[in-house]
Design an enzyme around this catalytic site. Structure first.
Site, short mmCIF file in Angstrom:
data_model
loop_
_atom_site.label_atom_id
_atom_site.label_comp_id
_atom_site.label_asym_id
_atom_site.label_seq_id
_atom_site.Cartn_x
_atom_site.Cartn_y
_atom_site.Cartn_z
N LYS A 165 -9.75 -32.59 19.39
CA LYS A 165 -8.53 -32.13 20.09
C LYS A 165 -8.71 -30.73 20.66
O LYS A 165 -8.40 -30.47 21.82
CB LYS A 165 -7.34 -32.14 19.11
CG LYS A 165 -7.07 -33.49 18.48
CD LYS A 165 -5.90 -33.44 17.53
CE LYS A 165 -6.15 -32.51 16.34
NZ LYS A 165 -7.26 -32.95 15.50
N THR A 166 -9.25 -29.82 19.82
CA THR A 166 -9.41 -28.43 20.28
C THR A 166 -10.41 -28.34 21.41
O THR A 166 -10.20 -27.63 22.40
CB THR A 166 -9.83 -27.53 19.11
OG1 THR A 166 -8.87 -27.62 18.06
CG2 THR A 166 -9.96 -26.09 19.55
N ASP A 226 -3.58 -23.79 19.09
CA ASP A 226 -4.52 -24.58 18.31
C ASP A 226 -4.06 -24.71 16.87
O ASP A 226 -3.66 -23.71 16.24
CB ASP A 226 -5.90 -23.94 18.37
CG ASP A 226 -6.97 -24.83 17.77
OD1 ASP A 226 -6.84 -26.06 17.88
OD2 ASP A 226 -7.94 -24.30 17.20
N ASP A 227 -4.14 -25.95 16.32
CA ASP A 227 -3.76 -26.19 14.93
C ASP A 227 -2.36 -25.62 14.65
O ASP A 227 -2.21 -24.67 13.89
CB ASP A 227 -4.77 -25.58 13.96
CG ASP A 227 -5.77 -26.60 13.47
OD1 ASP A 227 -5.55 -27.79 13.74
OD2 ASP A 227 -6.75 -26.22 12.83
N LYS A 263 10.46 -23.65 25.26
CA LYS A 263 11.56 -24.03 26.15
C LYS A 263 11.81 -23.00 27.25
O LYS A 263 12.45 -23.30 28.26
CB LYS A 263 12.84 -24.21 25.35
CG LYS A 263 12.90 -25.48 24.51
CD LYS A 263 14.27 -25.63 23.87
CE LYS A 263 14.40 -26.97 23.15
NZ LYS A 263 15.74 -27.14 22.56
N LYS A 267 -16.42 -34.68 15.45
CA LYS A 267 -16.92 -33.46 14.82
C LYS A 267 -17.84 -33.80 13.64
O LYS A 267 -18.88 -33.17 13.43
CB LYS A 267 -15.75 -32.61 14.34
CG LYS A 267 -16.14 -31.21 13.89
CD LYS A 267 -14.90 -30.37 13.63
CE LYS A 267 -15.28 -28.93 13.27
NZ LYS A 267 -14.07 -28.11 13.02
#
Length: 756
Positions: free
Chosen positions: A558-559, A612-613, A640, A712
């Protein structure tokens, strides 16, 4: 310029040119048509305004149309489908009598009002040594009344009658409110406040009196401003805005502004990121003004440890202006006071808890001098700050620092101007190599401030000079003609001078140490959809903020995917917010850091922020569960909050605890959510084929074993197998000379599975 005036809906009408019915009508500068044709040229929103353009779209004349006589009766002598123009108008429009021409309704664009109209007077017919004296004030008043709402174009000639004589004037300059000179046609509409400046040829026999009252004042040292010669690049629009708001009223004589019933602007605030040219612009404004030399004060210099001394320092700044106004009144010179770092002394009252109240007293003293009972009209206070939010609100209202201009990061054209300014002398003295492409450098330096661009030029010069020096013998003479600053020097300088508001390329590259390999259709689809979202942010007018969440198992990439999207988006500002940069910080400090990243992003036209995370940012602990509500609320608000007008932002979040985020309502704040999957057998095979670390006959069995493995962990497994290779070395395996033994790979796989 023509493109601004005509829309796709403009339709032309064929009309026959005829002569103006009478000499009296010819002197009105109006074009006349039949009353039945008049509605075709009505200007929307104006009940009595009819305008038409005549001639070629790129070089046309614009006239005010009339269908009535002076007694409001119809022009019966003009038939339908005909348009009456006097001889001067026909010459201006380049048409002849009885000719069929295209006439189009003209709708004035925004910002079309004439501020100043400079004209040259002459007699229509010169007879002998004729001499006439014209009062500029009376003539200007009459022309404003007679030519109200008429459009004037530079070079246009107009006939008029004044005190029994027939004259003509030729438009020399037509300055529109809030606009400087440009390569486009100078054109605008005369209104009640349009200022006339008159001139006449020496041999015309016309003498203009009261010209001092009818012309501009001597507030400026020169007639035109060349911003490049002043060392100001990329700030033309901002300078035009400052001129219109702060100086336009001061250009005119005192009696004009007094009749208008207005007061001069007494203060302006220049704000924006550091290094964008605020101080430079303020200093140059001070230099181009006639009058007293500007007083330049750094905010902290005002402060004193002695009681009452700080307030006295503020009063002393205004002492000369007070004395001048008392002695000379409206004839007083303009006094310019420049406050650098004004936020250091003008913080919001009550916000500084030092127990002395000095900062509050400074604000009160400034307010009294600028806009108090005995306020001064001959002072211009220019404040500069990087932190507008820290200033007391009372300073920013109209009558005080009312002109607030953001000096933001330069665009590509602005960066080119700045680079040209800093390399002009090099080019003139043949120190700039022919291969230097400033246009390319301007394109490469996204989000560089003016100061950082100057730093790039200095760094490039240092490389060029260093080539001429010998560390073994520093006394060796330098051959000046061999000094050349090359394109390579500039490219090296770009790696050395990093913009404060630029992309965190190094941080993003660390998030994908193994680069990006093709992982199959599912991963490719997510990447393509996310890049479409980035393109939407870039081009859409209705989506200034788009948020995207990447969720999936830990280690699924994802990162790395978020970092790749950030890099490939080619946005000027790309930052990653991760928990690893905030270890040991208190939650309020973490919030402040997160807010600062978002505020910096708002200073760039296009920005990407990677959260991230997210669960680590929220300090999530599954036992309980527990998390930081303060950080959570901060992020929810920021996700928002729409960026300022003209700015666009994309936020990419990553998480391995999507269920937790969903339980606290966090997922609802993301526009789109994508699941980043683990590798299937086919995905793993594609990755292994690209890595080329297995023999062809072993790839299928290795891929079968890696089914449902996060990418990973795949990389970690390959590293283990390569480092402990039997009969080979990791270097040989990665170079393709050796292959990983499949048995050894399965042994390592057993260890990894046990670790999982």
């Amino acid at each position: 310029m023509a493109g601004r005036f005509f829309g796709s809906s403009a339709a032309s009408i064929a009309m026959i040119v005829t002569n103006t019915p009478s000499q009296e009508l010819a002197l009105t500068n109006l074009a006349y048509i039949s009353a039945s044709d008049l509605p075709k040229f009505a200007v929307p929103g104006h009940s009595n305004l009819y305008l038409a353009s005549i001639g070629d779209v790129f070089d046309y004349a614009i006239f005010c149309i009339c269908g009535l006589n002076f007694d409001n009766t119809a022009h019966e002598s003009i038939r339908g489908g005909h348009i009456a123009l006097n001889s001067i108008q026909r010459r201006c429009a380049k048409v002849s009598a009885a000719e069929s021409i295209d006439v189009t309704r003209f709708v004035p664009p925004e910002n079309f009002n004439l501020a100043v109209l400079t004209v040259e007077l002459d007699f229509i017919k010169r007879v002998g040594s004729r001499n006439e004296q014209i009062d500029a004030i009376i003539l200007a008043k009459q022309l404003r009344r007679r030519l109200n709402n008429q459009v004037m174009t530079a070079g246009q000639k107009v006939l008029f009658e004044f005190q029994g004589n027939n004259y003509s004037f030729t438009v020399r300059e037509a300055t529109v409110e809030g606009q400087g000179k440009s390569s486009s046609i100078e054109r605008g509409m005369i209104l009640d406040d349009t200022f006339f400046v008159f001139d006449a040829p020496r041999d015309s026999g016309i003498k203009i009196i009261n010209q001092r009252e009818g012309t501009t004042s001597n507030i400026f040292k020169q007639k035109e401003f060349n911003l490049e010669s002043l060392g100001i690049g990329g700030l033309g629009a901002e300078f035009a805005d400052i001129f219109r708001r702060a100086f336009a009223s001061r250009v005119f004589p005192p009696h004009v502004t007094s009749k208008l019933g207005i007061k001069h602007v007494k203060g302006m605030l220049l704000y924006g990121p550091p290094g964008t040219g605020k101080t430079l612009m303020a200093r140059q404004i001070g230099k181009i003004l006639n009058g007293k030399d500007p007083k330049i004060v750094n905010g902290p210099e005002i402060l004193s440890k002695f009681v009452g001394e700080t307030e006295k320092n503020v009063r002393d700044l205004f002492a000369d202006a007070e004395q001048d106004q008392k002695n000379l009144g409206d004839e007083s010179d303009l006094h310019v006071i420049i406050f650098d770092e004004i936020d250091a002394i003008c913080k919001s009252r009550g916000s500084t808890r030092d127990g002395t109240g000095v900062h509050d007293s400074i604000v009160n003293q400034l307010l009294t001098k600028i806009d108090g009972v005995e306020s001064l009209n001959n002072v211009l206070l220019i404040g500069m700050t990087n932190r507008k939010d820290m200033l007391d609100e009372a300073l920013l209202r109209p009558g005080r620092l009312e002109v607030q201009v953001e000096i933001s990061l330069p665009d590509e054209n602005g960066r080119l101007q700045i680079l040209q300014i800093h390399t002009n002398k090099m080019k003139e003295n043949s120190f700039l190599a022919p291969d230097v492409n400033l246009q390319e450098l301007a394109a490469r330096t996204k989000n560089y401030s003016g100061a950082e661009l100057e730093g790039v030029v200095k760094s490039a010069v240092s490389y060029a000079l260093n080539r001429q020096l010998s560390l073994e013998d520093l006394t060796k003479p330098v051959e000046e003609e061999n000094i050349k600053v090359t394109m390579d020097d500039f490219l090296n300088a770009l790696h050395e001078v990093i913009p404060a508001f630029g992309a965190s390329t190094d941080d993003l590259e660390r998030c994908r140490l193994h680069g990006m390999v093709e992982c199959g259709d599912r991963h490719k689809h997510i990447y393509q959809r996310a890049m479409l979202v980035a393109e939407q942010v870039k081009v859409s007018k209705g989506s200034p903020l788009v948020t995207c969440l990447l969720e999936g198992y830990r280690g699924s990439g994802k990162t790395a995917l978020a970092a790749t999207i950030g890099i490939d988006s080619d946005f000027a500002y790309v930052k990653i917010i991760s928990a690893e940069t905030m270890i040991g910080l208190h939650e309020s400090t973490k919030c402040a850091q997160i807010i600062k990243v978002f505020e910096d992003a708002y200073k760039s036209p296009l920005s990407v922020i990677v959260l991230d995370d997210i669960e680590r940012l929220l300090e999530y602990v599954p036992i309980g569960p527990r998390f930081s509500n303060l950080i959570s609320q901060t992020l929810l608000v920021l996700l928002k909050k729409l960026p300022p007008k003209g700015k666009k932002l994309m936020v990419i979040g990553t998480t391995s605890e999507v269920d937790f985020l969903d339980s606290i309502g966090f997922c609802n704040n993301f526009s789109i959510t994508y699941n980043v999957p683990t590798l299937s057998r086919d995905d793993a095979k594609k990755v292994l084929e690209q890595l080329n670390v297995f023999a062809d006959e072993d790839i299928d069995s290795a891929a079968e074993a890696l089914d449902n493995m996060p990418i990973k962990k795949l990389y970690m497994l390959i590293e283990m197998a390569a480092q402990g290779a039997q009969g080979g070395s990791a270097e040989a395996i990665y170079s393709g000379k050796e292959k990983i033994n499949i048995s050894h790979f399965f042994d390592c796989l057993g260890d990894v599975v046990r670790l999982i």
